[in-house]
Design a protein around this motif. Structure first.
Motif, PDB file in Angstrom:
ATOM      1  N   GLY A 143       0.818  -1.199   0.000  1.00 23.48           N
ATOM      2  CA  GLY A 143       0.000   0.000   0.000  1.00 23.48           C
ATOM      3  C   GLY A 143       0.853   1.251   0.000  1.00 23.48           C
ATOM      4  N   SER A 144       0.198   2.383   0.247  1.00 27.20           N
ATOM      5  CA  SER A 144       0.886   3.677   0.276  1.00 27.20           C
ATOM      6  C   SER A 144       0.898   4.218   1.701  1.00 27.20           C
ATOM      7  N   GLN A 145       1.942   4.962   2.030  1.00 29.45           N
ATOM      8  CA  GLN A 145       2.063   5.539   3.367  1.00 29.45           C
ATOM      9  C   GLN A 145       2.512   6.997   3.261  1.00 29.45           C
ATOM     10  N   PHE A 146       1.862   7.836   4.045  1.00 31.58           N
ATOM     11  CA  PHE A 146       2.170   9.263   4.078  1.00 31.58           C
ATOM     12  C   PHE A 146       2.466   9.656   5.522  1.00 31.58           C
ATOM     13  N   THR A 147       3.441  10.525   5.705  1.00 29.32           N
ATOM     14  CA  THR A 147       3.780  11.027   7.030  1.00 29.32           C
ATOM     15  C   THR A 147       3.793  12.549   7.003  1.00 29.32           C
ATOM     16  N   VAL A 148       2.985  13.139   7.889  1.00 29.21           N
ATOM     17  CA  VAL A 148       2.930  14.592   8.014  1.00 29.21           C
ATOM     18  C   VAL A 148       3.768  14.970   9.228  1.00 29.21           C
TER      19      VAL A 148
ATOM     20  N   ASP B 202      -5.240  15.814  15.011  1.00 29.25           N
ATOM     21  CA  ASP B 202      -6.576  15.253  14.808  1.00 29.25           C
ATOM     22  C   ASP B 202      -6.527  14.260  13.643  1.00 29.25           C
ATOM     23  N   GLN B 203      -6.793  12.990  13.920  1.00 36.11           N
ATOM     24  CA  GLN B 203      -6.677  11.950  12.901  1.00 36.11           C
ATOM     25  C   GLN B 203      -7.797  12.037  11.864  1.00 36.11           C
ATOM     26  N   GLN B 204      -8.930  12.594  12.238  1.00 34.88           N
ATOM     27  CA  GLN B 204     -10.046  12.697  11.307  1.00 34.88           C
ATOM     28  C   GLN B 204      -9.720  13.625  10.136  1.00 34.88           C
TER      29      GLN B 204
ATOM     30  N   VAL C  60      -0.976   8.503  15.286  1.00 29.73           N
ATOM     31  CA  VAL C  60      -0.024   9.528  15.710  1.00 29.73           C
ATOM     32  C   VAL C  60       1.264   8.826  16.114  1.00 29.73           C
ATOM     33  N   VAL C  61       2.377   9.218  15.541  1.00 27.72           N
ATOM     34  CA  VAL C  61       3.663   8.607  15.866  1.00 27.72           C
ATOM     35  C   VAL C  61       4.573   9.650  16.509  1.00 27.72           C
ATOM     36  N   ASN C  62       5.346   9.188  17.483  1.00 24.17           N
ATOM     37  CA  ASN C  62       6.292  10.059  18.203  1.00 24.17           C
ATOM     38  C   ASN C  62       5.595  11.235  18.883  1.00 24.17           C
ATOM     39  N   GLY C  63       4.283  11.126  19.052  1.00 21.49           N
ATOM     40  CA  GLY C  63       3.541  12.155  19.762  1.00 21.49           C
ATOM     41  C   GLY C  63       3.287  13.426  18.986  1.00 21.49           C
ATOM     42  N   SER C  64       3.837  13.533  17.758  1.00 24.58           N
ATOM     43  CA  SER C  64       3.688  14.794  17.030  1.00 24.58           C
ATOM     44  C   SER C  64       3.436  14.629  15.538  1.00 24.58           C
TER      45      SER C  64
ATOM     46  N   ALA D 284      -3.360  17.320  -0.551  1.00 25.72           N
ATOM     47  CA  ALA D 284      -4.546  17.431   0.299  1.00 25.72           C
ATOM     48  C   ALA D 284      -4.180  17.384   1.777  1.00 25.72           C
ATOM     49  N   LEU D 285      -3.242  16.523   2.144  1.00 33.98           N
ATOM     50  CA  LEU D 285      -2.802  16.435   3.542  1.00 33.98           C
ATOM     51  C   LEU D 285      -2.080  17.707   3.967  1.00 33.98           C
ATOM     52  N   ALA D 286      -1.220  18.233   3.091  1.00 31.27           N
ATOM     53  CA  ALA D 286      -0.503  19.469   3.407  1.00 31.27           C
ATOM     54  C   ALA D 286      -1.483  20.616   3.612  1.00 31.27           C
TER      55      ALA D 286
END
Length: 329
Positions: free
Chosen positions: A56-61, A68-70, A89-93, A113-115
């Motif tokens: 699959g695909s993975q994105f990290t912001v 907010d995950q929604q 949420v990874v690493n708390g941030s 869209a995420l940005a």
């Protein structure tokens, strides 16, 4: 109340004894219930596999103002409405978004869209892709690793203890540990990732170590006394388990405490998600491995050996001698 030293001494001499072998039918029923229950967990709550297995695909912001995950779910759905999305949420941030396999064009649109949704520059959103062939390769290698581990374990134990029955009891104990640990893992809702697989192999090795120590004492009790022993075969096995009980408990506690600290403090409290997979599997596995050695593997070995002609005849002579002594008394 006896001290710990006195309690351990009583267990070693047989003054205090827990019926690990004598009540093995009860322990086997409990073990079967736990194994069947663990095997049925995926029917109620399907096992979740990480992207390394499914592809699959993975994105990290990176470090958005909001976690907010929604927001991430809505952003992905705005580009690919039918996409299955998992946000954590990874690493708390940071925000990590995993989706189904996307095309290059869809990947660019989701990144934008995420940005936009989190108010960060597109450079702060990284994307990666794992193809299904790679995931299939990881799965195949994991299964091969498990099969090779179990095969080598059976062979080495058979050579060391000079009987396949100890190997069979140990392997069944290992499978008991594996099934229950995976069941707990699925029930907790955690993904099975390569790190989790490493954790499973680690706890199988721990279980093997614990079982080997107990079986070594069983071999000592059942062979050194030989025909001179006044104990039944099952009683010698039970004595060995009691003699190593304190060691098993102490080893488990010492091993579980630091892993528990990593799991509950590092992973769940501080948000170190990369530690969650392996720490949970090892923590649960340590506890299950101790139970399995005491209540499954050792009683199983006694059951396997008690019907051997030589042992059955010796046990019959011991019972007959005890009956005569009772009548004479």
């Amino acid at each position: 109340m006896p001290s710990m030293n006195e309690f351990g001494n009583n267990l070693y001499t047989g003054k205090t004894s827990f019926p690990f072998v004598g009540r093995r039918r009860l322990w086997f029923i409990i073990a079967i219930i736990l194994v069947v229950g663990s095997a049925l967990v995926p029917l109620i709550r399907p096992i979740q596999f990480s992207i390394e297995f499914t592809g699959g695909s993975q994105f990290t912001v990176a470090a958005p103002d909001s976690t907010d995950q929604q927001i991430a779910t809505d952003a992905v759905k705005s580009v690919v409405p039918e996409s299955a999305t998992k946000v954590v949420v990874v690493n708390g941030s940071d925000i990590r978004v995993q989706t189904d396999q996307m095309t290059a064009d869809e990947t660019q649109q989701v990144t934008a869209a995420l940005a936009d949704a989190y108010g960060v520059d597109t450079a702060e959103v990284t994307s990666s892709f794992i193809g299904p062939a790679w995931g299939e390769s990881v799965t195949r290698q994991s299964l091969w690793g498990l099969a090779i581990f179990l095969a080598l374990t059976f062979l080495i134990l058979a050579i060391y203890f000079r009987t396949w029955k100890m190997s069979a009891a140990a392997i069944l104990g290992l499978l008991d540990v594996l099934v229950i640990t995976v069941g707990v893992y699925a029930l907790a809702g955690f993904e099975i990732s390569p790190a989790a697989v490493i954790g499973f192999l680690t706890i199988l090795a721990y279980s093997l170590y614990d079982t080997t120590v107990v079986f070594d004492k069983i071999r000592e009790n059942t062979t050194e006394d030989g025909e001179k022993s006044a104990r039944l075969f099952g009683e010698s096995v039970n004595l060995a388990v009691n003699q190593t009980l304190v060691r098993s408990i102490n080893t488990s506690v010492v091993a579980a405490l630091p892993v528990g600290a990593i799991l509950f403090i590092g992973s769940l409290w501080l948000g170190a998600e990369t530690l969650t997979d392996i720490s949970l599997s090892i923590f649960v596995g340590i506890l299950v491995a101790t139970y399995s050695t005491l209540f499954v593997a050792a009683p199983l070995y006694s059951l396997f050996r008690e019907n051997e002609p030589q042992i059955r005849e010796r046990d019959a002579r011991i019972r007959e001698a005890r009956q005569r002594a009772t009548v004479e008394a």
